[in-house]
Design a protein around this motif. Structure first.
Motif, mmCIF file in Angstrom:
data_model
loop_
_atom_site.group_PDB
_atom_site.id
_atom_site.type_symbol
_atom_site.label_atom_id
_atom_site.label_comp_id
_atom_site.label_asym_id
_atom_site.label_seq_id
_atom_site.Cartn_x
_atom_site.Cartn_y
_atom_site.Cartn_z
ATOM 1 N N THR A 1 61.351 47.685 72.117
ATOM 2 C CA THR A 1 60.538 47.500 70.921
ATOM 3 C C THR A 1 61.183 46.434 70.039
ATOM 4 O O THR A 1 62.379 46.127 70.176
ATOM 5 C CB THR A 1 60.418 48.807 70.127
ATOM 6 O OG1 THR A 1 61.718 49.167 69.619
ATOM 7 C CG2 THR A 1 59.886 49.933 71.011
ATOM 8 N N ARG A 2 60.403 45.858 69.140
ATOM 9 C CA ARG A 2 60.956 44.867 68.214
ATOM 10 C C ARG A 2 62.073 45.473 67.379
ATOM 11 O O ARG A 2 63.084 44.819 67.105
ATOM 12 C CB ARG A 2 59.852 44.315 67.307
ATOM 13 C CG ARG A 2 60.346 43.282 66.301
ATOM 14 C CD ARG A 2 59.203 42.669 65.526
ATOM 15 N NE ARG A 2 58.360 41.855 66.373
ATOM 16 C CZ ARG A 2 58.614 40.583 66.678
ATOM 17 N NH1 ARG A 2 59.709 40.006 66.215
ATOM 18 N NH2 ARG A 2 57.785 39.898 67.435
ATOM 19 N N GLN A 3 61.914 46.737 66.995
ATOM 20 C CA GLN A 3 62.950 47.385 66.204
ATOM 21 C C GLN A 3 64.245 47.502 66.997
ATOM 22 O O GLN A 3 65.341 47.252 66.465
ATOM 23 C CB GLN A 3 62.478 48.773 65.759
ATOM 24 C CG GLN A 3 63.465 49.490 64.842
ATOM 25 C CD GLN A 3 62.941 50.851 64.392
ATOM 26 O OE1 GLN A 3 62.104 51.452 65.061
ATOM 27 N NE2 GLN A 3 63.437 51.333 63.275
ATOM 28 N N GLU A 4 64.154 47.864 68.275
ATOM 29 C CA GLU A 4 65.346 47.973 69.113
ATOM 30 C C GLU A 4 66.023 46.621 69.276
ATOM 31 O O GLU A 4 67.257 46.505 69.198
ATOM 32 C CB GLU A 4 64.965 48.539 70.485
ATOM 33 C CG GLU A 4 64.564 50.004 70.470
ATOM 34 C CD GLU A 4 64.025 50.465 71.820
ATOM 35 O OE1 GLU A 4 64.121 51.663 72.111
ATOM 36 O OE2 GLU A 4 63.491 49.615 72.582
ATOM 37 N N THR A 5 65.228 45.591 69.525
ATOM 38 C CA THR A 5 65.776 44.258 69.716
ATOM 39 C C THR A 5 66.463 43.753 68.453
ATOM 40 O O THR A 5 67.575 43.205 68.504
ATOM 41 C CB THR A 5 64.651 43.279 70.113
ATOM 42 O OG1 THR A 5 63.997 43.764 71.277
ATOM 43 C CG2 THR A 5 65.198 41.897 70.389
ATOM 44 N N LEU B 1 65.408 29.810 70.998
ATOM 45 C CA LEU B 1 65.928 31.114 71.394
ATOM 46 C C LEU B 1 64.913 32.222 71.151
ATOM 47 O O LEU B 1 64.643 33.043 72.021
ATOM 48 C CB LEU B 1 67.225 31.425 70.634
ATOM 49 C CG LEU B 1 68.405 30.490 70.885
ATOM 50 C CD1 LEU B 1 69.625 30.956 70.092
ATOM 51 C CD2 LEU B 1 68.726 30.416 72.369
ATOM 52 N N GLY B 2 64.363 32.265 69.961
ATOM 53 C CA GLY B 2 63.406 33.304 69.599
ATOM 54 C C GLY B 2 63.251 33.330 68.093
ATOM 55 O O GLY B 2 64.164 32.938 67.358
ATOM 56 N N GLY B 3 62.110 33.785 67.626
ATOM 57 C CA GLY B 3 61.869 33.823 66.193
ATOM 58 C C GLY B 3 60.989 34.992 65.801
ATOM 59 O O GLY B 3 60.318 35.601 66.631
ATOM 60 N N THR B 4 61.047 35.305 64.530
ATOM 61 C CA THR B 4 60.243 36.396 63.980
ATOM 62 C C THR B 4 59.378 35.856 62.847
ATOM 63 O O THR B 4 59.906 35.248 61.906
ATOM 64 C CB THR B 4 61.144 37.518 63.436
ATOM 65 O OG1 THR B 4 61.926 38.058 64.499
ATOM 66 C CG2 THR B 4 60.306 38.631 62.810
ATOM 67 N N PRO B 5 58.066 36.029 62.921
ATOM 68 C CA PRO B 5 57.194 35.540 61.844
ATOM 69 C C PRO B 5 57.456 36.310 60.551
ATOM 70 O O PRO B 5 57.505 37.540 60.535
ATOM 71 C CB PRO B 5 55.776 35.816 62.372
ATOM 72 C CG PRO B 5 55.939 36.029 63.842
ATOM 73 C CD PRO B 5 57.306 36.628 64.015
ATOM 74 N N LEU B 6 57.626 35.556 59.477
ATOM 75 C CA LEU B 6 57.710 36.150 58.150
ATOM 76 C C LEU B 6 56.428 35.791 57.405
ATOM 77 O O LEU B 6 55.468 35.331 58.008
ATOM 78 C CB LEU B 6 58.955 35.633 57.429
ATOM 79 C CG LEU B 6 60.292 35.991 58.095
ATOM 80 C CD1 LEU B 6 61.448 35.419 57.286
ATOM 81 C CD2 LEU B 6 60.442 37.502 58.241
#
Length: 237
Positions: free
Chosen positions: A151-155, A81-86
């Motif tokens: 933006t990433r913040q909006e998403t 689906l989607g991911g965010t790097p930590l």
């Protein structure tokens, strides 16, 4: 009471899938198979997704009304689906929320499935409702418009609210599915009456499709002048 298996849906074993102790608002994510609902059945597309290791919870053909369930609601889908790097790992957003139910619609991006009959939508929505998925679309309509990317913040802010999302609206997603569908028609059950060709989705095997975002199919003849609202106002989940 929420049931892990959708009443009335055909079950096909989607194989072993992970569970995740997710927290937060429940979500539903909508994508498309990239195939023609007039020639491909939900069963065929479900088996294809299993073979490709991209299982979703439901596969729905909006022309025939056929719904196939591959995974229990408490399992997590295998479709990325989607991911965010930590710092040292990738946060898989499909693992978030009490549930994250993925619906693969037998349709193509160029032909929005909300422009068609959407047979079987009501029981599908009722099942999502039972899991507390609110019938609102915090990120607005799917399909990137006017070339502007959120933006990433909006998403991330929209995702945190839970509810319904297009595959392209998951934080970190690289998908463009499901295309320019109408959130209002999905949320309320409002649909158009379409003149559907006599041919129906076949039950036999057909050649493989390459991805969840194929295109190039003939456009369906849809009469937009006659539509009706089939369900009440949005619920709050």
């Amino acid at each position: 009471m929420a049931k892990v298996w959708m009443p009335g849906a055909e079950r096909i074993d989607g194989g072993t899938s992970r569970t995740a102790a997710g927290a937060g608002a429940p979500r539903a994510v909508w994508t498309v198979t990239g195939s023609d609902p007039r020639t491909r059945s939900a069963r065929e597309e479900a088996r294809r997704l299993i073979r490709e290791g991209r299982t979703t919870h439901l596969v729905w053909n909006p022309v025939s009304g056929e719904i196939v369930q591959l995974l229990a609601a408490t399992r997590r889908g295998a479709l990325p689906l989607g991911g965010t790097p930590l710092e040292r790992r990738l946060l898989d957003h499909g693992d978030e929320g009490r549930v994250c139910l993925v619906v693969a619609v037998v349709a193509t991006e160029p032909e929005p499935f909300t422009d068609g009959p959407m047979v079987g939508l009501d029981p599908l929505l009722a099942w999502l409702d039972s899991w507390g998925v609110s019938r609102h679309w915090p990120a607005g309509a799917p399909g990137r418009r006017n070339g502007r990317l959120p933006t990433r913040q909006e998403t991330t802010r929209a995702w945190s609210r839970g509810g319904h999302f297009g595959h392209d609206q998951v934080p970190g997603s690289v998908s463009t599915a499901p295309g320019h569908i109408s959130p209002e028609r999905v949320a309320t059950g409002e649909r158009v009456i379409a003149r559907v060709p006599e041919s129906s989705p076949a039950s036999g095997e057909h050649p493989e499709h390459n991805s969840l975002s194929q295109d190039g199919h003939e456009k369906r003849d849809v009469d937009l002048s006659n539509h009706r609202r089939l369900s009440e106002s949005d619920t709050t989940g």
